[in-house]
Motif scaffolding. Structure first.
Motif, PDB file in Angstrom:
ATOM      1  N   GLU A  15       0.848  -1.186   0.000  1.00 20.14           N
ATOM      2  CA  GLU A  15       0.000   0.000   0.000  1.00 20.14           C
ATOM      3  C   GLU A  15       0.884   1.237   0.000  1.00 20.14           C
ATOM      4  O   GLU A  15       2.000   1.226   0.518  1.00 20.14           O
ATOM      5  N   ASP A  16       0.380   2.297  -0.639  1.00 22.09           N
ATOM      6  CA  ASP A  16       1.073   3.575  -0.617  1.00 22.09           C
ATOM      7  C   ASP A  16       0.060   4.691  -0.420  1.00 22.09           C
ATOM      8  O   ASP A  16      -1.138   4.469  -0.402  1.00 22.09           O
ATOM      9  N   GLN A  17       0.573   5.914  -0.238  1.00 21.36           N
ATOM     10  CA  GLN A  17      -0.297   7.024   0.136  1.00 21.36           C
ATOM     11  C   GLN A  17      -0.290   8.165  -0.858  1.00 21.36           C
ATOM     12  O   GLN A  17      -0.621   9.291  -0.504  1.00 21.36           O
ATOM     13  N   GLY A  18       0.112   7.912  -2.075  1.00 23.36           N
ATOM     14  CA  GLY A  18       0.112   9.014  -3.028  1.00 23.36           C
ATOM     15  C   GLY A  18       0.732   8.611  -4.336  1.00 23.36           C
ATOM     16  O   GLY A  18       0.843   7.437  -4.660  1.00 23.36           O
ATOM     17  N   LEU A  19       1.159   9.606  -5.096  1.00 26.23           N
ATOM     18  CA  LEU A  19       1.844   9.338  -6.356  1.00 26.23           C
ATOM     19  C   LEU A  19       3.244   8.847  -6.010  1.00 26.23           C
ATOM     20  O   LEU A  19       4.085   9.601  -5.545  1.00 26.23           O
ATOM     21  N   SER A  20       3.496   7.564  -6.250  1.00 24.00           N
ATOM     22  CA  SER A  20       4.723   6.938  -5.797  1.00 24.00           C
ATOM     23  C   SER A  20       5.703   6.748  -6.946  1.00 24.00           C
ATOM     24  O   SER A  20       5.309   6.550  -8.091  1.00 24.00           O
ATOM     25  N   THR A  21       6.978   6.767  -6.628  1.00 24.97           N
ATOM     26  CA  THR A  21       8.034   6.582  -7.613  1.00 24.97           C
ATOM     27  C   THR A  21       8.871   5.371  -7.237  1.00 24.97           C
ATOM     28  O   THR A  21       8.929   4.970  -6.075  1.00 24.97           O
TER      29      THR A  21
ATOM     30  N   GLN B 116      -3.564   7.448  -4.703  1.00 28.12           N
ATOM     31  CA  GLN B 116      -4.307   8.518  -4.070  1.00 28.12           C
ATOM     32  C   GLN B 116      -3.412   9.714  -3.807  1.00 28.12           C
ATOM     33  O   GLN B 116      -2.304   9.570  -3.302  1.00 28.12           O
ATOM     34  N   SER B 117      -3.898  10.898  -4.126  1.00 28.34           N
ATOM     35  CA  SER B 117      -3.175  12.111  -3.768  1.00 28.34           C
ATOM     36  C   SER B 117      -3.709  12.708  -2.476  1.00 28.34           C
ATOM     37  O   SER B 117      -3.134  13.638  -1.928  1.00 28.34           O
ATOM     38  N   SER B 118      -4.814  12.145  -1.978  1.00 28.16           N
ATOM     39  CA  SER B 118      -5.438  12.683  -0.762  1.00 28.16           C
ATOM     40  C   SER B 118      -4.788  12.166   0.503  1.00 28.16           C
ATOM     41  O   SER B 118      -5.056  12.675   1.590  1.00 28.16           O
ATOM     42  N   GLY B 119      -3.941  11.157   0.385  1.00 32.05           N
ATOM     43  CA  GLY B 119      -3.271  10.633   1.568  1.00 32.05           C
ATOM     44  C   GLY B 119      -3.848   9.347   2.090  1.00 32.05           C
ATOM     45  O   GLY B 119      -3.295   8.767   3.027  1.00 32.05           O
ATOM     46  N   ASN B 120      -4.960   8.864   1.521  1.00 37.79           N
ATOM     47  CA  ASN B 120      -5.469   7.563   1.926  1.00 37.79           C
ATOM     48  C   ASN B 120      -4.507   6.468   1.483  1.00 37.79           C
ATOM     49  O   ASN B 120      -3.944   6.525   0.399  1.00 37.79           O
TER      50      ASN B 120
ATOM     51  N   THR C  46      -7.512   3.450  -6.419  1.00 38.46           N
ATOM     52  CA  THR C  46      -8.058   4.731  -5.993  1.00 38.46           C
ATOM     53  C   THR C  46      -9.412   4.480  -5.350  1.00 38.46           C
ATOM     54  O   THR C  46     -10.124   3.540  -5.716  1.00 38.46           O
ATOM     55  N   GLY C  47      -9.785   5.318  -4.401  1.00 30.92           N
ATOM     56  CA  GLY C  47     -11.063   5.162  -3.726  1.00 30.92           C
ATOM     57  C   GLY C  47     -11.187   6.145  -2.592  1.00 30.92           C
ATOM     58  O   GLY C  47     -10.254   6.896  -2.288  1.00 30.92           O
ATOM     59  N   SER C  48     -12.339   6.147  -1.950  1.00 31.66           N
ATOM     60  CA  SER C  48     -12.591   7.088  -0.858  1.00 31.66           C
ATOM     61  C   SER C  48     -12.155   6.548   0.491  1.00 31.66           C
ATOM     62  O   SER C  48     -12.167   7.273   1.484  1.00 31.66           O
ATOM     63  N   GLY C  49     -11.771   5.271   0.540  1.00 27.95           N
ATOM     64  CA  GLY C  49     -11.329   4.680   1.793  1.00 27.95           C
ATOM     65  C   GLY C  49      -9.890   4.210   1.691  1.00 27.95           C
ATOM     66  O   GLY C  49      -9.085   4.790   0.967  1.00 27.95           O
TER      67      GLY C  49
END
Length: 276
Positions: A151-157, A168-172, A194-197
């Motif tokens: 799992e990651d929390q954003g745009l990952s490289t 997710q760019s929102s931090g989920n 991507t998702g709301s949770g």
């Protein structure tokens, strides 16, 4: 027996007559890789993957090996999670954010072949969860590819490349799967949910056709690739299963040429026949 160790993973490498065991040393809180004789179980070699923490919003540093897989030559591919700077035999890996995933390739004598990191640059974690590497799989191609999930929390490289995996760019915290070349560690591709949770890809397996099966959890409707999974009922963690295709699937089999069988006859229901 192994004492004072957590988060075990194990993989056999019969071609090299060894087994690999990975986990976290409870005394040093460091990742470790241990090589055992596959016939006797006797100790062969041990290595700690030690950490040099940097400033982080985490209350304590993170360094744990979570999974290992082997190829036909007996090489091992180890994945895990770290914060700060992870010290490897040939290099140091620096986390881009609070935590990142790591993947390292070793020979049976624990000589490092290559290693790299994957994750976002977020310096805070969502609900105590950061970017991590949970599992690793290998396909059966002649030059196999490695697949990593977590799992990651954003745009990952991946490493120092500019290639990003959409997330997710929102931090989920959201599930991801990436594909890298086993011989070089080069990034091939990846997909992020991507998702709301929150979601997490906890385990995966790959076959020689380049197909990857993953299983994980999610808390709200989540899209992975072109498919969206919804909640069956209620709230809380639900389980998803997905089947993905690697970036370089094998070509389809060649068509079978027609074969001339000579003279044929077709019989009708009245006992008559005609020549084709």
């Amino acid at each position: 027996p192994l004492s004072d160790a957590l988060n075990f993973g194990i993989a056999a490498a019969p071609q090299a007559s060894v087994d690999y065991v990975v986990g976290q040393d409870a005394d040093s809180n460091a990742s470790f890789v241990e090589v055992l004789n596959d016939s006797t179980g006797q100790f062969v070699k041990f290595m700690d993957l030690k950490l040099q923490p940097t400033m982080s919003e985490l209350s304590s540093p993170v360094d744990m090996a979570n999974g290992v897989v082997t190829d036909s030559a007996g090489n091992a591919y180890v994945v895990g999670t770290f914060s700060g700077t992870l010290i490897l035999p040939l290099q140091n890996l620096k986390s881009a954010g609070a935590t990142n995933a790591f993947i390292v390739s070793f020979k049976p004598d624990l000589t490092e072949q290559w290693g790299d990191r994957f994750g976002s640059s977020r310096t805070s974690v969502s609900g105590g969860i950061g970017d991590d590497g949970d599992d690793v799989a290998i396909d059966g191609a002649s030059t196999p590819d490695i697949f990593v999930s977590g799992e990651d929390q954003g745009l990952s490289t991946y490493g120092t490349s500019s290639a990003t995996v959409v997330g997710q760019s929102s931090g989920n915290a959201e599930a991801y799967v990436i594909e890298v070349a086993s011989n070089t560690g080069s990034f091939i591709g990846g997909v992020g949910a991507t998702g709301s949770g929150q979601s997490k890809a906890t385990s995966l397996a790959a076959n020689s056709s380049g197909q990857v099966a993953i299983i994980g959890t999610y808390t709200a409707p989540t899209t992975l690739g072109t498919t969206t999974v919804t909640l069956a009922n209620g709230n809380g963690n639900h389980v998803f299963i997905a089947n993905l295709t690697g970036a370089t699937p094998p070509p389809p089999p060649a068509p079978v040429p027609p074969v001339f069988l000579g003279e044929q006859r077709v019989y009708s229901g009245k006992g008559k026949h005609k020549k084709l």
